[in-house]
Write a protein that holds these residues in place. Sequence first.
Motif, mmCIF file in Angstrom:
data_model
loop_
_atom_site.group_PDB
_atom_site.id
_atom_site.type_symbol
_atom_site.label_atom_id
_atom_site.label_comp_id
_atom_site.label_asym_id
_atom_site.label_seq_id
_atom_site.Cartn_x
_atom_site.Cartn_y
_atom_site.Cartn_z
ATOM 1 N N GLU A 167 0.848 -1.198 0.000
ATOM 2 C CA GLU A 167 0.000 0.000 0.000
ATOM 3 C C GLU A 167 0.883 1.248 0.000
ATOM 4 O OE1 GLU A 167 -2.967 2.420 3.053
ATOM 5 O OE2 GLU A 167 -2.681 0.268 3.327
ATOM 6 N N HIS A 168 0.789 2.040 -1.042
ATOM 7 C CA HIS A 168 1.592 3.258 -1.158
ATOM 8 C C HIS A 168 1.135 4.319 -0.164
ATOM 9 C CE1 HIS A 168 3.592 6.724 -3.015
ATOM 10 N NE2 HIS A 168 2.421 7.345 -2.937
ATOM 11 N N LEU A 169 2.106 4.985 0.475
ATOM 12 C CA LEU A 169 1.809 6.109 1.370
ATOM 13 C C LEU A 169 2.295 7.432 0.779
ATOM 14 C CD1 LEU A 169 2.681 4.594 4.881
ATOM 15 C CD2 LEU A 169 0.414 4.886 3.848
ATOM 16 N N TYR A 170 3.556 7.492 0.371
ATOM 17 C CA TYR A 170 4.112 8.717 -0.197
ATOM 18 C C TYR A 170 5.436 8.397 -0.889
ATOM 19 C CZ TYR A 170 6.845 8.616 4.172
ATOM 20 O OH TYR A 170 7.648 8.237 5.231
ATOM 21 N N TYR A 171 5.922 9.363 -1.653
ATOM 22 C CA TYR A 171 7.216 9.223 -2.310
ATOM 23 C C TYR A 171 8.304 9.896 -1.474
ATOM 24 C CZ TYR A 171 4.718 7.728 -6.484
ATOM 25 O OH TYR A 171 3.929 7.037 -7.360
ATOM 26 N N GLU A 172 9.480 9.294 -1.485
ATOM 27 C CA GLU A 172 10.614 9.893 -0.783
ATOM 28 C C GLU A 172 11.884 9.729 -1.618
ATOM 29 O OE1 GLU A 172 12.419 9.898 3.675
ATOM 30 O OE2 GLU A 172 12.321 7.979 2.668
ATOM 31 N N ARG A 173 12.666 10.802 -1.667
ATOM 32 C CA ARG A 173 13.898 10.783 -2.464
ATOM 33 C C ARG A 173 15.106 10.356 -1.632
ATOM 34 N NH1 ARG A 173 15.444 16.203 -4.260
ATOM 35 N NH2 ARG A 173 14.588 16.832 -2.243
ATOM 36 N N ALA A 270 21.043 16.296 -8.140
ATOM 37 C CA ALA A 270 20.017 15.399 -7.604
ATOM 38 C C ALA A 270 20.321 13.947 -7.957
ATOM 39 C CB ALA A 270 18.651 15.781 -8.137
ATOM 40 N N LEU A 271 20.217 13.070 -6.969
ATOM 41 C CA LEU A 271 20.421 11.653 -7.233
ATOM 42 C C LEU A 271 19.199 11.066 -7.932
ATOM 43 C CD1 LEU A 271 22.228 9.105 -5.072
ATOM 44 C CD2 LEU A 271 19.977 8.481 -5.920
ATOM 45 N N GLU A 272 17.997 11.503 -7.540
ATOM 46 C CA GLU A 272 16.764 11.093 -8.209
ATOM 47 C C GLU A 272 15.736 12.201 -8.047
ATOM 48 O OE1 GLU A 272 15.434 7.458 -6.423
ATOM 49 O OE2 GLU A 272 15.315 8.305 -4.421
ATOM 50 N N ARG A 273 14.758 12.242 -8.945
ATOM 51 C CA ARG A 273 13.800 13.342 -8.946
ATOM 52 C C ARG A 273 12.602 13.074 -8.040
ATOM 53 N NH1 ARG A 273 15.071 17.084 -12.649
ATOM 54 N NH2 ARG A 273 16.544 16.519 -14.293
ATOM 55 N N GLN A 274 11.818 12.079 -8.360
ATOM 56 C CA GLN A 274 10.603 11.825 -7.575
ATOM 57 C C GLN A 274 10.879 11.000 -6.342
ATOM 58 O OE1 GLN A 274 6.553 10.835 -9.261
ATOM 59 N NE2 GLN A 274 7.093 8.811 -8.523
ATOM 60 N N GLY A 275 11.750 10.043 -6.452
ATOM 61 C CA GLY A 275 12.008 9.151 -5.339
ATOM 62 C C GLY A 275 11.208 7.868 -5.451
ATOM 63 N N GLY A 276 11.322 7.044 -4.421
ATOM 64 C CA GLY A 276 10.636 5.764 -4.410
ATOM 65 C C GLY A 276 9.399 5.799 -3.541
ATOM 66 N N SER A 277 8.564 4.790 -3.706
ATOM 67 C CA SER A 277 7.300 4.706 -2.986
ATOM 68 C C SER A 277 7.514 4.098 -1.608
ATOM 69 C CB SER A 277 6.304 3.858 -3.774
ATOM 70 O OG SER A 277 5.094 3.716 -3.071
ATOM 71 N N VAL A 278 7.186 4.851 -0.574
ATOM 72 C CA VAL A 278 7.215 4.377 0.811
ATOM 73 C C VAL A 278 5.812 3.898 1.162
ATOM 74 C CG1 VAL A 278 7.527 5.027 3.236
ATOM 75 C CG2 VAL A 278 9.077 5.923 1.480
ATOM 76 N N GLY A 279 5.718 2.744 1.765
ATOM 77 C CA GLY A 279 4.393 2.243 2.086
ATOM 78 C C GLY A 279 4.407 1.082 3.051
ATOM 79 N N LEU A 280 3.256 0.426 3.140
ATOM 80 C CA LEU A 280 3.040 -0.697 4.040
ATOM 81 C C LEU A 280 2.960 -1.977 3.225
ATOM 82 C CD1 LEU A 280 0.030 0.843 6.030
ATOM 83 C CD2 LEU A 280 2.470 1.223 6.416
ATOM 84 N N ILE A 309 4.341 13.889 10.139
ATOM 85 C CA ILE A 309 5.231 14.357 9.091
ATOM 86 C C ILE A 309 4.400 14.819 7.904
ATOM 87 C CG2 ILE A 309 7.042 12.807 9.851
ATOM 88 C CD1 ILE A 309 6.430 11.049 7.456
ATOM 89 N N THR A 310 4.982 15.575 7.023
ATOM 90 C CA THR A 310 4.294 16.032 5.803
ATOM 91 C C THR A 310 5.150 15.642 4.600
ATOM 92 O OG1 THR A 310 3.420 17.889 7.047
ATOM 93 C CG2 THR A 310 3.193 17.965 4.652
ATOM 94 N N PRO A 311 5.033 14.389 4.141
ATOM 95 C CA PRO A 311 5.884 13.895 3.057
ATOM 96 C C PRO A 311 5.347 14.270 1.687
ATOM 97 C CG PRO A 311 4.452 12.165 3.804
ATOM 98 C CD PRO A 311 4.123 13.392 4.643
ATOM 99 N N ARG A 312 6.111 13.903 0.648
ATOM 100 C CA ARG A 312 5.644 14.032 -0.724
ATOM 101 C C ARG A 312 4.643 12.938 -1.015
ATOM 102 N NH1 ARG A 312 10.914 15.459 -1.062
ATOM 103 N NH2 ARG A 312 11.465 17.252 -2.320
#
Length: 313
Positions: A167-173, A270-280, A309-312
């Motif tokens: 389950e996706h929660l937010y993106y993080e770089r 920048a190493l990456e732009r959007q980042g990966g999906s953080v989730g459960l 927190i207020t993530p992407r």
Amino acid sequence: MLNARIKLRHLQAFLEVARHRSFVRAAERLAITQPGMSKTIRELEEILGAGLFERTPQGVALTQAGLTLLRHAGPALRALEEGVGAIDDTHRGTRWLRVGALSTVESRLLPEALRRWHAEGAPHGEVGVNVVTGPSAFLLSRLRRGELDLVVGRMTEAREIHDLAFEHLYYERLLLVVRSNHPLAGVDPLPAEVLAAYPWVLPPPQTTLRQQVDSFCVRHALQLPSRLLETLSLPLSRGYTLVSDAIWVAPEEAVTDALARGELDELSLALERQGGSVGLCRNASLQPSLALEAFCETLREVATGDGGITPRL
């Protein structure tokens, strides 16, 4: 109906060999002899009419039949353990959630969720939380075997996730950060080739985060320097970065506060732009407890910035 010839000892032995990829270590874990372990597995294979393991130079590996049994036997034994444990918990008034945490959520998301969980009082009785950390492959394999209730973090690139429920929660770089007053701090534009002149702190090989580093190096035709510190330890990474000229490949969550305080600086490249999906990630073959559902909802609330927190997104 379960074959009456299959005993609990057969399944326990099978799971230990599958876990350790070794008859010797599995036998030690169950305090039996190696010939006894081999005999038990052989009995199970004869009952099932299929080979469960094959020998490789690295030890033993699961066959397709073994993988199929693992997918069902792990959760089944885990459910049995929970049932036995629930009887004991009734007397002690305590139950447990087993949570696997990746380094990407150790600094803000998970601590804030745990703070709220304990401050508000865990629903459905007293529920403790046992947190296990490590690489995604290790945690997801434990989740698949039913040894964890939940894994939290950035893991969508992991090969091991394909048969689990994510389950996706937010993106993080991932960020490239250095100590304040580092020679590269504030340099813009920053040529990629100059990065190789400094030590790097980065995730170990065979991790999902390291895959992003490798992709970055390929895009910029960059070869990593020989001076590397490979670790998932956030305290070690931060401590070494603050006292050296190292470049740290850091999860954004882990360095947000230090960047705001001016202790660390993000490099302009920048190493990456959007980042990966953080989730459960959960094992869909297991029935979730009410406490697990409530804890997941707490994580969702924190992830969306509801007092946390207020993530992407």
